[in-house]
Write an enzyme that holds these catalytic residues in place. Structure first.
Site, mmCIF file in Angstrom:
data_model
loop_
_atom_site.group_PDB
_atom_site.id
_atom_site.type_symbol
_atom_site.label_atom_id
_atom_site.label_comp_id
_atom_site.label_asym_id
_atom_site.label_seq_id
_atom_site.Cartn_x
_atom_site.Cartn_y
_atom_site.Cartn_z
ATOM 1 C CB VAL A 9 -0.958 0.026 1.213
ATOM 2 C CG1 VAL A 9 -2.019 -1.048 1.095
ATOM 3 C CG2 VAL A 9 -0.201 -0.110 2.525
ATOM 4 C CB SER A 10 0.539 4.500 -1.635
ATOM 5 O OG SER A 10 0.404 3.903 -2.901
ATOM 6 C CB THR A 11 0.071 6.318 2.871
ATOM 7 O OG1 THR A 11 -1.290 5.914 3.045
ATOM 8 C CG2 THR A 11 0.194 7.155 1.607
ATOM 9 C CD GLN A 14 -3.151 3.560 0.242
ATOM 10 O OE1 GLN A 14 -1.970 3.667 -0.009
ATOM 11 N NE2 GLN A 14 -4.034 3.195 -0.663
#
Length: 199
Positions: A9-11, A14
């Protein structure tokens, strides 16, 4: 030889739940919280997965979608080729296909992955273009908030000032840990991550 899953996941914020629904099926799950623009080979958990593959501990890797491997078609196909060379069966859940059939490359898989990889790359480029246009409009309207609160630093100056945070984020550390190590706020670390994605 084991079946494992790779999640990205990007962050930090998330939710990985959607990618973890079948996590109990796997001997091990590797989870990176990092931008997809960072190469697979430079991500913290992905490095552990690659090391386990080199050690002969993995026979099958599952991912939710092909863009978990990368944001551009070259990086994606490079990783698919790596898995093929190591005789690792890569399974992409949202298309329900294996990269290898009876230890031979699946031609249908490669064709579909090439198309999906190109689509993912186009979507990212379109998103960045919309972002740039939005910034230009905001600048024209005098409402651009591109600088850190209370500072007049340019984006490059921010990256230069917080080199430790940049290094930690590139190494796959979480936003919270990178901000702690780099001695900055979580908000600053989030801005630095966004700048790294844009670059």
């Amino acid at each position: 030889m084991t079946k494992v899953k790779y999640i990205r996941v990007s962050t930090e914020e998330q939710n990985t739940g959607r990618q973890e629904v079948n996590a109990k099926e796997f001997t091990k799950v590797y989870t990176d919280r990092i931008s997809g623009s960072i190469k697979f080979t430079e991500r913290k958990e992905a490095k552990k997965l690659l090391a386990d593959i080199e050690a002969g501990l993995v026979s099958e890797v599952h991912i939710q979608s092909i863009d978990r491997l990368g944001r551009n078609i070259i990086d994606i196909l490079t990783m698919v080729e790596f898995f093929n060379q190591k005789a690792i069966k890569l399974f992409v859940e949202n298309i329900g296909m294996f990269s290898l059939i009876e230890n031979k490359p699946n031609p249908s898989f490669k064709m579909i992955v090439s198309v999906l990889g190109n689509v993912a790359e186009m979507e990212r480029n379109n998103m960045l273009e919309r972002q740039r246009q939005g910034i230009e409009i905001a600048k024209a309207n005098g409402t651009y908030k591109g600088r850190l609160y209370g500072t007049r630093m340019t984006d490059d100056e921010v990256l230069s000032k917080y080199k430790v945070v940049v290094r930690e984020l590139k190494n796959g550390e979480s936003l919270r840990r990178a901000s702690k190590i780099g001695g900055c706020s979580l908000g600053t670390a989030q801005k630095i991550q966004r700048l790294l994605i844009e670059k």
